[in-house]
Motif scaffolding. Structure first.
Motif, PDB file in Angstrom:
ATOM      1  N   GLN A   1      -4.513  -9.324  -1.034  1.00 18.02           N
ATOM      2  CA  GLN A   1      -5.170 -10.440  -0.349  1.00 18.02           C
ATOM      3  C   GLN A   1      -4.079 -11.407   0.087  1.00 18.02           C
ATOM      4  O   GLN A   1      -3.235 -11.790  -0.729  1.00 18.02           O
ATOM      5  CB  GLN A   1      -6.151 -11.152  -1.270  1.00 18.02           C
ATOM      6  CG  GLN A   1      -7.316 -10.288  -1.680  1.00 18.02           C
ATOM      7  CD  GLN A   1      -8.259 -11.011  -2.624  1.00 18.02           C
ATOM      8  OE1 GLN A   1      -7.832 -11.750  -3.501  1.00 18.02           O
ATOM      9  NE2 GLN A   1      -9.541 -10.789  -2.431  1.00 18.02           N
TER      10      GLN A   1
ATOM     11  N   THR B   1      -4.907  -3.577  -4.289  1.00 14.39           N
ATOM     12  CA  THR B   1      -5.703  -4.540  -3.540  1.00 14.39           C
ATOM     13  C   THR B   1      -4.766  -5.680  -3.163  1.00 14.39           C
ATOM     14  O   THR B   1      -4.081  -6.231  -4.020  1.00 14.39           O
ATOM     15  CB  THR B   1      -6.857  -5.083  -4.400  1.00 14.39           C
ATOM     16  OG1 THR B   1      -7.680  -3.998  -4.809  1.00 14.39           O
ATOM     17  CG2 THR B   1      -7.687  -6.085  -3.628  1.00 14.39           C
TER      18      THR B   1
ATOM     19  N   LYS C   1       0.824  -1.215   0.000  1.00 16.95           N
ATOM     20  CA  LYS C   1       0.000   0.000   0.000  1.00 16.95           C
ATOM     21  C   LYS C   1       0.857   1.263   0.000  1.00 16.95           C
ATOM     22  O   LYS C   1       0.459   2.289  -0.545  1.00 16.95           O
ATOM     23  CB  LYS C   1      -0.940   0.004   1.208  1.00 16.95           C
ATOM     24  CG  LYS C   1      -2.034  -1.031   1.133  1.00 16.95           C
ATOM     25  CD  LYS C   1      -3.103  -0.618   0.163  1.00 16.95           C
ATOM     26  CE  LYS C   1      -4.358  -1.435   0.362  1.00 16.95           C
ATOM     27  NZ  LYS C   1      -5.453  -0.936  -0.451  1.00 16.95           N
TER      28      LYS C   1
END
Length: 66
Positions: free
Chosen positions: A32, A30, A23
């Motif tokens: 995960q 995104t 980030k």
């Protein structure tokens, strides 16, 4: 979308560190994380090499990527 194998993740703090590193590189990414499978899936406009370097810079070497 990139799938990376990150063997050294073992806890929620590891997940937060890896997610934060990606980030910081791309705030719109995104991320995960499958902690049990030691896999990270990233959708980002950053290059694969940049994502790998960000994760490695957080202390989690990437053992495989595609």
């Amino acid at each position: 979308m990139y799938q990376l194998q990150v063997e050294e993740m073992s806890c929620g703090h590891c997940v937060a560190s890896v997610t934060g590193a990606v980030k910081a590189l791309d705030a719109q990414a995104t991320v995960q994380v499958d902690l049990a499978g030691k896999q990270v899936t990233v959708a980002s406009s950053a290059t694969l090499e940049a994502v790998k370097a960000a994760i490695a810079g957080a202390g989690f070497p990437v053992s495989a990527a595609r």
